[in-house]
Design an enzyme around this catalytic site. Sequence first.
Site, short mmCIF file in Angstrom:
data_model
loop_
_atom_site.label_atom_id
_atom_site.label_comp_id
_atom_site.label_asym_id
_atom_site.label_seq_id
_atom_site.Cartn_x
_atom_site.Cartn_y
_atom_site.Cartn_z
N TYR A 17 9.02 2.81 31.30
CA TYR A 17 8.71 4.25 30.55
C TYR A 17 7.67 4.13 29.61
O TYR A 17 7.80 4.93 28.77
CB TYR A 17 10.06 4.64 30.00
CG TYR A 17 11.33 4.67 30.78
CD1 TYR A 17 11.55 5.31 31.97
CD2 TYR A 17 12.42 3.98 30.52
CE1 TYR A 17 12.52 5.27 32.92
CE2 TYR A 17 13.53 3.82 31.24
CZ TYR A 17 13.61 4.63 32.44
OH TYR A 17 14.76 4.56 33.24
N TYR A 144 21.98 11.90 34.79
CA TYR A 144 21.23 10.87 35.07
C TYR A 144 21.73 10.03 35.85
O TYR A 144 22.98 9.58 35.32
CB TYR A 144 20.63 10.39 33.72
CG TYR A 144 19.71 9.31 34.14
CD1 TYR A 144 18.44 9.06 34.50
CD2 TYR A 144 20.23 7.88 33.86
CE1 TYR A 144 17.75 7.94 34.70
CE2 TYR A 144 19.38 6.76 34.19
CZ TYR A 144 18.27 6.76 34.55
OH TYR A 144 17.31 5.48 34.79
N ASP A 245 29.70 8.32 38.52
CA ASP A 245 28.90 7.22 38.17
C ASP A 245 29.18 6.57 36.97
O ASP A 245 29.09 7.03 35.87
CB ASP A 245 27.47 7.80 38.00
CG ASP A 245 26.26 6.82 37.44
OD1 ASP A 245 26.57 5.92 37.11
OD2 ASP A 245 25.29 7.44 37.43
N LYS A 274 25.50 -2.49 35.09
CA LYS A 274 25.22 -2.84 33.58
C LYS A 274 25.90 -3.69 33.11
O LYS A 274 25.84 -5.05 33.23
CB LYS A 274 25.40 -1.59 32.84
CG LYS A 274 24.15 -0.64 33.29
CD LYS A 274 24.12 0.47 31.77
CE LYS A 274 22.74 1.46 31.98
NZ LYS A 274 21.68 1.02 31.89
#
Length: 429
Positions: A17, A144, A245, A274
């Site tokens: 990013y 997201y 998710d 993660k």
Amino acid sequence: MTQNNLLFNNKHIWHPYDSIISPLPCYEIQSTCGVYFTLQSGIKVIDGMSSWWSAIHGYNNPKLIKILKKQVDNFSHVMFGGITHKPAIMLCKELLKILPKKLQCIFLCDSGSVAIEVAMKMVIQYWNKKKNNKKFFLTIRNGYHGDTFSAVSVCDPTNSMHRLYNTILPKHFFAKEPKLSFIKKWHNYDIYSFLNFMVCNQEKIAGVILEPILQGIGGMKFYNIEYLKQVRLLCKIYKIPLIVDEIATGFGRTGKMFAYEHANIVPDILCLGKALTGGMMTLAATITTKKIAYTISKNYPYKFMHGPTFMGNPLACAVARKNISLLRKNVWKKQVEYIEKYFKNKLFPLIKHPRIIDIRILGAIAVVECYHHVNLKLIQKFFINYGVWIRPFKNIIYLTPPYIVQNIHLDKLTQSIKSAIQNNSLFIL
């Protein structure tokens, strides 16, 4: 960071990013231990982010390191096509101990975004086998789900990188995001938009996908548990698979092992990542029901068409199995409860500050929403000088620390935010 390394980094290494022409400053890490980063300069800073939610046990956990070294001595990697191995088998056995009985079939993959890709492919292949051409997904705005193309296609169409690729992404369905917060009284109007999309497009919708309870990058907002219950009910009524998710929220972060447990529901497909390895290395999993897996696997071509090269990596599997065995001892529950209580005591009083819109806390997550966007370059430097690592985005300053943090660490993290919001130069006014 030495001057030569800094110049090389800025010239050749493209960070997430960011621009490669005028990048934000990077801080070189020399080592890690517990909740600390040690910078190349020798300065120690407390990590308030768990390296993007992943390092839940902190860094250099001796039990995870021990199992990793042991596995390296055996073998580091083998292809998973036509081959299996004990680390993968033992990991999946461990996963089944913490999952509902309905979720039995595990696909091991590389990262969170890939887990989403796999889940969406599963749904498409499921309908193909049922001789149905459903191919669109229903989700909610402000969501997201990752940075790969299918994942991006179900991220918010205006409030994410989705808009950069609008001309080539599939046109999925986006209901209004939930408005009622985690602690608000439930009203049925909050589900009306989702219900309308479901009723009007039931013949086109292949699956539903959403983040449970917490919408992350979409604003770090906790929505009402009844909303998730209603979504589960509607998916059941219209026989549409529900993908949850849990890549960010899984493994205790919200105070439950998985955030969907707050609503006492079970998804048809679950995506994990993660913290699956305790932040040691990348690994993800997409887990589904026998009904979906068996439907995909029967009749020609009998196969699920996805196969990452490093699927089921033995090193990652060995560490993930140990990580889950540590979590099953339930020490994390008291740790997360303590962090939540500490955050509430220290941060809720800031709600009266004129710079702050809202403060939201759940489990080991604290969110300070400001009226103005932060100046990321300046506020990052401010936090480093304060001795903490916090990486805000837009107008959101948030904390997701390792579960092993102590009073001294939490105090410094919360004090750094108190100091930051007093400083006008750190915000774009």
